[in-house]
Design a protein around this motif. Structure first.
Motif, PDB file in Angstrom:
ATOM      1  N   LEU A 137       0.795  -1.123  -0.018  1.00 47.52           N
ATOM      2  CA  LEU A 137      -0.107   0.028  -0.129  1.00 47.52           C
ATOM      3  C   LEU A 137       0.799   1.325   0.044  1.00 47.52           C
ATOM      4  N   GLY A 138       2.202   1.287  -0.174  1.00 48.32           N
ATOM      5  CA  GLY A 138       3.020   2.019  -0.288  1.00 48.32           C
ATOM      6  C   GLY A 138       3.346   2.270  -1.761  1.00 48.32           C
ATOM      7  N   VAL A 139       2.505   1.521  -2.754  1.00 50.94           N
ATOM      8  CA  VAL A 139       2.733   1.623  -4.034  1.00 50.94           C
ATOM      9  C   VAL A 139       1.426   1.652  -4.693  1.00 50.94           C
ATOM     10  N   VAL A 140       0.276   1.116  -4.143  1.00 53.45           N
ATOM     11  CA  VAL A 140      -0.820   1.043  -4.579  1.00 53.45           C
ATOM     12  C   VAL A 140      -1.867   1.690  -3.563  1.00 53.45           C
ATOM     13  N   SER A 141      -3.081   2.536  -3.874  1.00 52.36           N
ATOM     14  CA  SER A 141      -3.580   2.883  -2.788  1.00 52.36           C
ATOM     15  C   SER A 141      -5.296   2.740  -2.845  1.00 52.36           C
ATOM     16  N   PRO A 142      -5.649   1.695  -2.291  1.00 49.89           N
ATOM     17  CA  PRO A 142      -7.148   1.300  -2.176  1.00 49.89           C
ATOM     18  C   PRO A 142      -7.931   2.035  -1.405  1.00 49.89           C
ATOM     19  N   PRO A 143      -9.020   2.232  -1.310  1.00 54.30           N
ATOM     20  CA  PRO A 143      -9.799   2.900  -0.238  1.00 54.30           C
ATOM     21  C   PRO A 143      -9.708   2.195   0.745  1.00 54.30           C
ATOM     22  N   VAL A 144     -10.276   3.318   1.993  1.00 50.98           N
ATOM     23  CA  VAL A 144     -10.459   2.664   3.229  1.00 50.98           C
ATOM     24  C   VAL A 144      -9.399   2.833   4.101  1.00 50.98           C
ATOM     25  N   LEU A 145      -8.046   2.830   3.442  1.00 48.84           N
ATOM     26  CA  LEU A 145      -6.837   2.957   4.240  1.00 48.84           C
ATOM     27  C   LEU A 145      -6.049   4.347   3.849  1.00 48.84           C
ATOM     28  N   GLY A 146      -6.734   5.321   3.170  1.00 45.33           N
ATOM     29  CA  GLY A 146      -6.063   6.399   2.663  1.00 45.33           C
ATOM     30  C   GLY A 146      -4.779   7.071   3.388  1.00 45.33           C
ATOM     31  N   LEU A 147      -5.071   7.406   4.635  1.00 44.08           N
ATOM     32  CA  LEU A 147      -3.857   7.827   5.533  1.00 44.08           C
ATOM     33  C   LEU A 147      -2.729   6.790   5.688  1.00 44.08           C
ATOM     34  N   TYR A 148      -3.270   5.705   5.905  1.00 41.57           N
ATOM     35  CA  TYR A 148      -2.121   4.830   6.238  1.00 41.57           C
ATOM     36  C   TYR A 148      -1.321   4.595   4.880  1.00 41.57           C
ATOM     37  N   ASN A 149      -1.939   4.461   3.715  1.00 42.43           N
ATOM     38  CA  ASN A 149      -1.269   4.488   2.427  1.00 42.43           C
ATOM     39  C   ASN A 149      -0.517   5.506   1.978  1.00 42.43           C
ATOM     40  N   ALA A 150      -0.855   6.754   2.625  1.00 38.58           N
ATOM     41  CA  ALA A 150      -0.108   7.965   2.484  1.00 38.58           C
ATOM     42  C   ALA A 150       1.026   7.883   3.399  1.00 38.58           C
ATOM     43  N   SER A 151       1.039   7.334   4.473  1.00 42.02           N
ATOM     44  CA  SER A 151       2.072   7.016   5.350  1.00 42.02           C
ATOM     45  C   SER A 151       3.135   6.222   4.684  1.00 42.02           C
ATOM     46  N   LYS A 152       2.846   5.136   3.949  1.00 40.28           N
ATOM     47  CA  LYS A 152       3.590   4.296   3.382  1.00 40.28           C
ATOM     48  C   LYS A 152       4.146   4.927   2.140  1.00 40.28           C
ATOM     49  N   PHE A 153       3.516   5.605   1.262  1.00 39.74           N
ATOM     50  CA  PHE A 153       3.986   6.334   0.066  1.00 39.74           C
ATOM     51  C   PHE A 153       5.173   7.198   0.479  1.00 39.74           C
ATOM     52  N   ALA A 154       5.024   7.708   1.690  1.00 34.97           N
ATOM     53  CA  ALA A 154       6.075   8.693   2.293  1.00 34.97           C
ATOM     54  C   ALA A 154       7.411   7.989   2.809  1.00 34.97           C
ATOM     55  N   VAL A 155       7.154   6.696   3.343  1.00 31.99           N
ATOM     56  CA  VAL A 155       8.365   5.973   3.505  1.00 31.99           C
ATOM     57  C   VAL A 155       9.115   5.511   2.105  1.00 31.99           C
ATOM     58  N   GLU A 156       8.394   5.243   1.077  1.00 33.96           N
ATOM     59  CA  GLU A 156       8.860   4.762   0.180  1.00 33.96           C
ATOM     60  C   GLU A 156       9.692   6.040  -0.492  1.00 33.96           C
ATOM     61  N   ALA A 157       9.246   6.985  -0.645  1.00 38.92           N
ATOM     62  CA  ALA A 157       9.858   8.396  -1.080  1.00 38.92           C
ATOM     63  C   ALA A 157      11.116   8.569  -0.444  1.00 38.92           C
ATOM     64  N   ILE A 158      11.065   8.753   1.232  1.00 38.00           N
ATOM     65  CA  ILE A 158      12.117   8.831   1.824  1.00 38.00           C
ATOM     66  C   ILE A 158      13.312   7.800   1.807  1.00 38.00           C
ATOM     67  N   SER A 159      12.817   6.681   1.650  1.00 34.93           N
ATOM     68  CA  SER A 159      13.863   5.613   1.588  1.00 34.93           C
ATOM     69  C   SER A 159      14.531   5.403   0.301  1.00 34.93           C
ATOM     70  N   GLU A 160      13.876   5.837  -0.769  1.00 30.63           N
ATOM     71  CA  GLU A 160      14.612   5.771  -2.133  1.00 30.63           C
ATOM     72  C   GLU A 160      15.283   6.997  -2.303  1.00 30.63           C
ATOM     73  N   SER A 161      15.114   8.177  -1.815  1.00 26.58           N
ATOM     74  CA  SER A 161      16.251   9.316  -1.667  1.00 26.58           C
ATOM     75  C   SER A 161      17.500   8.981  -0.692  1.00 26.58           C
ATOM     76  N   LEU A 162      16.972   8.337   0.346  1.00 25.19           N
ATOM     77  CA  LEU A 162      17.974   8.100   1.261  1.00 25.19           C
ATOM     78  C   LEU A 162      19.011   6.978   0.668  1.00 25.19           C
ATOM     79  N   SER A 163      18.564   5.942  -0.226  1.00 26.44           N
ATOM     80  CA  SER A 163      19.298   5.069  -0.630  1.00 26.44           C
ATOM     81  C   SER A 163      20.405   5.660  -1.543  1.00 26.44           C
ATOM     82  N   ALA A 164      20.107   6.766  -2.156  1.00 28.88           N
ATOM     83  CA  ALA A 164      21.197   7.363  -3.212  1.00 28.88           C
ATOM     84  C   ALA A 164      22.014   8.249  -2.271  1.00 28.88           C
ATOM     85  N   GLU A 165      21.540   8.791  -1.409  1.00 30.68           N
ATOM     86  CA  GLU A 165      22.403   9.690  -0.166  1.00 30.68           C
ATOM     87  C   GLU A 165      23.521   8.948   0.279  1.00 30.68           C
ATOM     88  N   VAL A 166      23.018   7.722   0.945  1.00 30.43           N
ATOM     89  CA  VAL A 166      24.104   6.989   1.770  1.00 30.43           C
ATOM     90  C   VAL A 166      24.851   5.815   0.986  1.00 30.43           C
TER      91      VAL A 166
END
Length: 272
Positions: A137-166
Motif C-alpha cells: 500500500l506504499g505503491v498502490v492505494s485502495p480505499p478505506v486506508l488512505g492515511l495509512y497508504n499515504a504514510s507508506k508512500f512517504a516511507v517509499e519516497a524517503i527511503s528511495e532518496s536515502l538510498s542514493a544519499e548513503v
C-alpha cells in the motif's frame, strides 16, 4: 556470520517473529517495544544476546538514545529494521485531525527519527543496512486506508532518496513491501475512524476482497528476512507475499496507459 540487529516494534507481528528468528540464528538483537513485558520470555531464553529497549518512536530524543544505547552495548549496528507502525482504517472524510496526525507521526516520523539516529553510526563504521518496512500500500492505494497508504508512500519516497544519499558510505537501504498477512495489524493493533454510513458499501466491498488465500502466513517470512539481512547486495525493494506483485504490475500498467494517453497534452504543457 553473526550480526547485530536493531529492530523496532517487537512486541507482536513481524517484529516479534523476526526478533525470535534472529536470536535463534545466534544474532545479537536490540529489540524495542513500548511494553517490555512482552519480551520477557526472549530475555529469559537468550540473555545478553537481546537488549530490550523501551521506546515510543514518536519521541525523537528517545529514538536517538535507544540507537546509541544499542551501539554502546553491542559495539556496532549491522542492520536496522524500522518495523514499528499501525494501520488506520477509515474513509478520508471520516478521519479526524488527531487520527491523521498520529498515523503520520508514528509511521513516517518515527521511522525517520530512528533512521537519522543510525546513519552517523553506520557512516563511521563504513557499512550498514537500513531496512524500512513499508507495504504494497506504499505503491498502490485502495480505499478505506488512505492515511495509512499515504504514510507508506512517504516511507517509499524517503527511503528511495536515502538510498542514493548513503550508498557512498557503504550503507544499503531496502524497502520491504508486504501484502496482507495474518498479523495483529488489521486486528488489535488497528485504529478505526468513526463510521459514516455513506461509506458502508465501499468498506464492505473492500473487506470482502480479501480471501483466505490472499492473506499470508507471518511465520513464512522468516527465510526471506534472513536472506535479506545476509545478502551482500540487498535490493532497494523486496515484496513479501504472492499477492503484491501482480497487484503492483497491474497498477503500473494502468498508470502507464493513462500517462501515454495524455502524453501529447503533457508535453505541450512544458511550453517549449
Amino acid at each position: 556470520m553473526s550480526k547485530t540487529i536493531f529492530i523496532t516494534g517487537t512486541s507482536k507481528g513481524f517484529g516479534r517473529i523476526w526478533t525470535e528468528t534472529f536470536l535463534e540464528q545466534g544474532y545479537k538483537v536490540a529489540a524495542t517495544a513500548r511494553n517490555l513485558d512482552t519480551l520477557q520470555d526472549l530475555i529469559h531464553t537468550y540473555g545478553e544476546a537481546i537488549l530490550p529497549i523501551e521506546l515510543d518512536v514518536n519521541d525523537r530524543d528517545a529514538c536517538f538514545k535507544a540507537v546509541e544505547k544499542a551501539n554502546e552495548y553491542f559495539g556496532s549496528i549491522d542492520v536496522i529494521i524500522n518495523n514499528a507502525g499501525y494501520g488506520l482504517f477509515g474513509a478520508i472524510e471520516e478521519t479526524t485531525e488527531k487520527e491523521a496526525r498520529d498515523q503520520i507521526e508514528t509511521n513516517v516520523f518515527g521511522l525517520l527519527w530512528v533512521t537519522q539516529a543510525v546513519i552517523p553510526i553506520m557512516r563511521k563504521q563504513g557499512y550498514g543496512h537500513i531496512i524500512q518496512v513499508s507495504s504494497v500500500l506504499g505503491v498502490v492505494s485502495p480505499p478505506v486506508l488512505g492515511l495509512y497508504n499515504a504514510s507508506k508512500f512517504a516511507v517509499e519516497a524517503i527511503s528511495e532518496s536515502l538510498s542514493a544519499e548513503v550508498k557512498g558510505f557503504g550503507i544499503s537501504v531496502t524497502i520491504v513491501e508486504p501484502n496482507s498477512f495474518g498479523t495483529e495489524w488489521s486486528g488489535t493493533s488497528a485504529v478505526h475512524t468513526e463510521a459514516n454510513p455513506v461509506y458502508d458499501e465501499i468498506k464492505k466491498a473492500f473487506f470482502e476482497s480479501f480471501t483466505e488465500d490472499s492473506i499470508g502466513i507471518p511465520e513464512a517470512t522468516k527465510n526471506a528476512i534472513l536472506k535479506l539481512v545476509n545478502s551482500p547486495m540487498p535490493p532497494l525493494r523486496m515484496i513479501l507475499g504472492k499477492v503484491a506483485y501482480p497487484w503492483i504490475k497491474q497498477t503500473y500498467e494502468q498508470r502507464l496507459a493513462v500517462w501515454d494517453e495524455w502524453k501529447e497534452i503533457s508535453a505541450e504543457a512544458h511550453g517549449k
